[in-house]
Design an enzyme around this catalytic site. Structure first.
Site, PDB file in Angstrom:
ATOM      1  N   GLU A 119     -66.099 103.689 -39.432  1.00  0.00           N
ATOM      2  CA  GLU A 119     -64.847 103.294 -40.066  1.00  0.00           C
ATOM      3  C   GLU A 119     -64.117 102.263 -39.216  1.00  0.00           C
ATOM      4  OE1 GLU A 119     -66.093 106.280 -39.974  1.00  0.00           O
ATOM      5  OE2 GLU A 119     -65.953 107.144 -41.975  1.00  0.00           O
ATOM      6  N   ASP A 143     -61.895  84.016 -44.437  1.00  0.00           N
ATOM      7  CA  ASP A 143     -61.586  83.578 -45.796  1.00  0.00           C
ATOM      8  C   ASP A 143     -60.334  82.713 -45.825  1.00  0.00           C
ATOM      9  OD1 ASP A 143     -62.105  83.556 -48.627  1.00  0.00           O
ATOM     10  OD2 ASP A 143     -60.435  84.955 -48.854  1.00  0.00           O
TER      11      ASP A 143
END
Length: 75
Positions: free
Chosen positions: A22, A36
């Protein structure tokens, strides 16, 4: 221009299972989000060196990456 960014994730759990994956996914998602947002500026951005710095508890006990900086500070 040579610029770098560091990202870290801290994960805790009450269950007796490890949460390393995680934490690694959280850091990876953060790096991909930054990529991005910045890809229009530079398509040559690299995501490197995603690794576990420190882990405690669980079946395998305490782990601190050699040369890493876990909660203990200087290493």
């Amino acid at each position: 221009m040579d610029t770098s960014l560091s990202s870290a994730a801290a994960v805790t759990a009450t269950a007796r299972t490890g949460v390393e994956m995680e934490a690694l996914v959280a850091v990876s998602a953060a790096a991909l989000t930054v990529y991005d947002m910045c890809k229009a500026l530079d398509k040559g951005i690299e995501i490197r060196e995603i690794h576990l710095l420190e882990k405690s508890g669980g079946k395998s006990g305490h782990y601190v990456r050699a040369g890493g900086r876990g909660k203990g500070g200087k290493r």
